[in-house]
Design a protein around this motif. Structure first.
Motif, PDB file in Angstrom:
ATOM      1  N   VAL A 182       2.900  11.068   1.294  1.00 20.61           N
ATOM      2  CA  VAL A 182       3.123  10.898   2.734  1.00 20.61           C
ATOM      3  C   VAL A 182       2.695   9.501   3.169  1.00 20.61           C
ATOM      4  N   ARG A 183       1.543   9.041   2.693  1.00 22.70           N
ATOM      5  CA  ARG A 183       1.079   7.693   3.063  1.00 22.70           C
ATOM      6  C   ARG A 183       2.064   6.631   2.583  1.00 22.70           C
ATOM      7  N   ALA A 184       2.550   6.779   1.353  1.00 19.95           N
ATOM      8  CA  ALA A 184       3.500   5.796   0.812  1.00 19.95           C
ATOM      9  C   ALA A 184       4.793   5.792   1.624  1.00 19.95           C
ATOM     10  N   ALA A 185       5.266   6.980   1.987  1.00 17.04           N
ATOM     11  CA  ALA A 185       6.503   7.076   2.771  1.00 17.04           C
ATOM     12  C   ALA A 185       6.304   6.490   4.168  1.00 17.04           C
ATOM     13  N   ALA A 186       5.138   6.729   4.767  1.00 18.46           N
ATOM     14  CA  ALA A 186       4.846   6.154   6.083  1.00 18.46           C
ATOM     15  C   ALA A 186       4.800   4.634   6.000  1.00 18.46           C
ATOM     16  N   CYS A 187       4.252   4.115   4.896  1.00 20.51           N
ATOM     17  CA  CYS A 187       4.241   2.654   4.682  1.00 20.51           C
ATOM     18  C   CYS A 187       5.666   2.114   4.602  1.00 20.51           C
ATOM     19  N   LEU A 188       6.545   2.856   3.929  1.00 13.61           N
ATOM     20  CA  LEU A 188       7.944   2.430   3.821  1.00 13.61           C
ATOM     21  C   LEU A 188       8.578   2.351   5.204  1.00 13.61           C
ATOM     22  N   CYS A 189       8.315   3.362   6.047  1.00 14.56           N
ATOM     23  CA  CYS A 189       8.821   3.342   7.425  1.00 14.56           C
ATOM     24  C   CYS A 189       8.283   2.125   8.169  1.00 14.56           C
ATOM     25  N   ALA A 190       6.987   1.913   8.061  1.00 17.25           N
ATOM     26  CA  ALA A 190       6.365   0.775   8.749  1.00 17.25           C
ATOM     27  C   ALA A 190       6.960  -0.541   8.267  1.00 17.25           C
ATOM     28  N   LYS A 191       7.216  -0.622   6.969  1.00 12.85           N
ATOM     29  CA  LYS A 191       7.806  -1.844   6.408  1.00 12.85           C
ATOM     30  C   LYS A 191       9.191  -2.100   7.005  1.00 12.85           C
ATOM     31  N   SER A 192      10.014  -1.039   7.085  1.00 12.96           N
ATOM     32  CA  SER A 192      11.357  -1.198   7.657  1.00 12.96           C
ATOM     33  C   SER A 192      11.284  -1.586   9.128  1.00 12.96           C
ATOM     34  N   LEU A 193      10.405  -0.918   9.875  1.00  8.76           N
ATOM     35  CA  LEU A 193      10.281  -1.202  11.307  1.00  8.76           C
ATOM     36  C   LEU A 193       9.725  -2.596  11.553  1.00  8.76           C
ATOM     37  N   SER A 194       8.877  -3.073  10.641  1.00 11.32           N
ATOM     38  CA  SER A 194       8.262  -4.396  10.827  1.00 11.32           C
ATOM     39  C   SER A 194       9.258  -5.530  10.635  1.00 11.32           C
ATOM     40  N   ARG A 195      10.460  -5.209  10.211  1.00 13.68           N
ATOM     41  CA  ARG A 195      11.500  -6.241  10.112  1.00 13.68           C
ATOM     42  C   ARG A 195      12.066  -6.581  11.485  1.00 13.68           C
ATOM     43  N   SER A 196      11.693  -5.781  12.480  1.00 16.01           N
ATOM     44  CA  SER A 196      12.172  -6.001  13.843  1.00 16.01           C
ATOM     45  C   SER A 196      11.082  -6.665  14.672  1.00 16.01           C
ATOM     46  N   ARG A 197      11.339  -7.841  15.209  1.00 13.94           N
ATOM     47  CA  ARG A 197      10.365  -8.549  16.048  1.00 13.94           C
ATOM     48  C   ARG A 197      10.017  -7.709  17.276  1.00 13.94           C
ATOM     49  N   LYS A 198      11.028  -7.004  17.805  1.00 15.31           N
ATOM     50  CA  LYS A 198      10.787  -6.167  18.977  1.00 15.31           C
ATOM     51  C   LYS A 198       9.801  -5.059  18.653  1.00 15.31           C
TER      52      LYS A 198
END
Length: 676
Positions: free
Chosen positions: A388-404
């Motif tokens: 779960v932690r690894a998957a949440a990190c993946l989500c955060a990584k994808s979202l962090s590509r957005s400056r907004k």
């Protein structure tokens, strides 16, 4: 009218009945024991309270002992003893079903060894009873506590796959599936011919047997390239799976989709098999809608695997409303007590699917924000489960590509604190993804960057840069590089206090070229700016960094164009410094390499970077005209002017512009510029 209420026995009565039953199981004659076993089994089926009480009073140990005693002389089993064995096995299976305590008691009693022995019996009734009991035990929530089955036991189970009794063969397939999922025994099963036997069983006319076959097939081909390829080369198996993916109830379709996804997502899958991903996607999206309320944990995992590294399919999934469905599903799990592994697996799959769909799609990222999915994602970074932690990190990584997303939602959710804590996570996968996410977070948004710095982020990243794991070294070096992008002198000093110059040199000489590229870019960022920024870099150990740049750009280095580009830009930034800095470059072998970079026809960026070196070497202040003239003369003698003139018709407009500026610099000096 009075409505009769169902009779619910008092707890003391149930306990007394359990005590009596256990006593009878220990002391009665075989025929009487058989009857008591039958009564016990009938009482506990579907009643967790009674089952709990019977287990607590020692019923499992008593039944296990009956089974063990009956098998003391297996060749002398009479009808009564045979029936006693069947009843014992069935009762143990009932205790394993739906009650963790019951499954634990069965495992601790040592009954698994006796049940395994029965699989080799000549009596089909004993085989069936043992197989069914083992399936219930392997499907229990405590199955992870089981020891891996021996080769002999696996061999017996594979032999059952070819039984005329297909239902028992299907039971065996289910057990073998769990052997793969729990203990990773795919290759061991294959070594006894298990894969071919399972594919043959898939052709059964009984849907229940086909389901068990697909369950095993999905488990055997999961993350197993060799077995997945073997299945993809069997047209009859693939055809049957495709048929089952289109017909039947959702659970049958899902099993077929799991199998097809496993074989079609392999890197070396045949082209016609790889194309099945397109065929599967609408089916899996529909299953996502159908099984949303059933909380089936496999659906989001299948979707995530299907979409991995396929941006076109990710866009189709977004257009099909997958992000809305997944984020809504994720939000429904927020705040719930999720103790069992299946619930964790479900959450992991949802987060992974969201992360993959939003990796390259800004609209998908915006949808996650608007659907208020970020708070749950940030909470999941603290989850007790590694997956779960690894998957949440993946989500955060994808979202962090957005400056907004960084400026608003991720910052407001205070993602920096849990993310930083994951840099020292016991799971290597979590560390890798967390460090990759930080690469994006520290790049541009100052409040987030300041929070990370204040929390000791540089210290954590510097420590990871020494990791034996090359991915962690890469991500941490990348993040440090991003921290230094357009950084002021104070920040540069803070970073180098933690990273240290010896460690930077170690990274510049790292065994992994990708790590070296990021380290060279760190140098490039360190020397960008004012003369005072350049001095510490060129002075360290009498110009050791310059020597490394010289080696990287040398003709025998074998450096990639990417590495050379950053090294040349680092040289260019040094050349934007004082006369002393320019003279250091003029007096080195680097200039010969810069000339070769101008001649490189493969990389426009490399030619542009090399032209910037000439521009900065020939930039002129009013007070240093003599120094500039000396450098101009030397560059002309080395062949730079002739080379630049030959590039006036370069195919790249950007190269042509820089070449014109460099030529003006050599002939009469030009305006200074810096390349980031």
């Amino acid at each position: 009218m009075t409505v009769e209420q169902p009779y619910v026995p008092h707890e003391s009565f149930v306990r007394k009945r359990a005590e009596e039953a256990v006593g009878e199981l220990k002391n009665l004659e075989p025929k009487a024991k058989r009857n008591t076993l039958r009564l016990v089994r009938n009482e506990i089926i579907g009643d967790r309270t009674k089952k709990f009480t019977f287990v607590r009073e020692g019923a499992v140990q008593a039944v296990s002992q009956i089974l063990r005693d009956a098998l003391t002389n297996p060749a002398d089993l009479d009808a009564t003893t045979t029936d006693l064995v069947i009843q014992s096995a069935a009762t143990l299976g009932s205790f394993s079903c739906g009650l963790e305590m019951g499954a634990e008691a069965v495992i601790e009693s040592g009954a698994v060894a006796d049940l395994t022995t029965l699989l080799g019996s000549c009596d089909s009734r004993l085989v069936t009873a043992a197989a069914r009991a083992m399936r219930l035990l392997f499907k229990s929530s405590r199955a992870n506590a089981l020891s891996p089955l021996s080769d002999a036991a696996i061999h017996l189970l594979i032999n059952l796959l070819s039984l005329k009794d297909e239902l028992t063969a299907g039971v065996s397939a289910s057990i073998l599936a769990k052997c793969c999922e729990i203990h990773g025994q795919q290759d061991r099963i294959q070594s006894y011919g298990g894969l071919r036997a399972i594919m043959k069983l898939l052709q059964s006319k009984l849907l229940k047997v086909q389901e068990s076959s697909m369950e095993c097939l999905a488990a055997m081909t999961n993350e197993n390239k060799e077995l997945a390829l073997a299945v993809s080369l069997e047209p009859e198996t693939v055809s049957t799976l495709l048929k089952l993916s289109k017909t039947g109830n959702p659970s049958v379709k899902l099993l077929a989709c799991r199998c097809i996804t496993n074989i079609s997502t392999q890197p070396d899958a045949p082209e016609e098999i790889e194309k099945l991903r397109v065929h599967l996607l609408p089916i899996v999206i529909k299953l996502l809608k159908q099984l949303l309320y059933a909380q089936d944990p496999h659906v989001p995992h299948v979707l995530a695997k299907l979409l991995y590294d396929k941006q076109d399919l990710q866009n189709v999934a977004y257009d099909s409303n997958a992000v809305f469905l997944l984020t809504s599903w994720l939000s429904s799990l927020r705040g719930k007590e999720e103790e069992d592994r299946e619930a964790k697996y479900l959450k992991e799959g949802i987060l992974t699917a969201i992360g993959i769909i939003s990796q390259h799609n800004e609209d998908a990222r915006r949808s996650v924000i608007e659907l208020d999915g970020i708070p749950t994602i940030v909470e999941s970074l603290r989850d007790e489960d590694d997956g779960v932690r690894a998957a949440a990190c993946l989500c955060a990584k994808s979202l962090s590509r957005s400056r907004k997303a960084i400026k608003s939602s991720l910052f407001e959710a205070k993602i920096d604190a849990p993310l930083l804590s994951l840099l020292s996570d016991p799971s290597r996968q979590v560390q890798q993804t967390a460090s990759a996410t930080l690469c994006n977070l520290v790049l541009s948004f100052m409040p987030m960057k300041e929070n990370i710095l204040a929390a000791g982020g540089v210290r954590e990243l510097a420590a990871l840069s020494k990791s034996p794991d090359s991915i962690l070294r890469l991500h941490s070096t990348w993040a440090i590089k991003n921290l230094l992008y357009r950084a002021d002198r104070v920040l540069k000093e803070r970073v180098m206090e933690e990273l240290t110059w010896p460690q930077l040199l170690a990274l510049l000489n790292d065994s992994e070229p990708d790590v070296q590229v990021q380290a060279v870019t760190i140098v490039r960022n360190l020397v960008f700016g004012k003369k005072e920024d350049i001095e510490p870099v060129v002075q360290y150990q009498d110009g050791e960094v310059l020597s490394i740049l010289e080696r990287i750009l040398g003709p025998q280095s074998g450096s990639s164009a990417e590495m050379k580009k950053h090294a040349v830009y680092a040289v260019s930034n040094i050349c934007s410094g004082s006369n002393k800095h320019k003279d250091m470059i003029m007096g080195s072998m680097i200039l010969q390499s810069i000339l070769q970079c101008l001649r490189d026809q493969q990389s426009c960026e490399l030619r542009v970077a090399a032209a910037w070196v000439v521009i900065n070497l020939t930039w002129q202040d009013a007070e240093d005209e003599a120094s500039v003239r000396s450098r101009q003369l030397r560059l002309t003698q080395m062949g730079f002017e002739a080379q630049l003139e030959s590039m006036l018709e370069d195919s790249s407009l950007n190269v042509k512009d820089r070449v014109l500026a460099a030529l003006r610099g050599i002939t009469r000096g030009t305006r200074r510029g810096s390349a980031v």
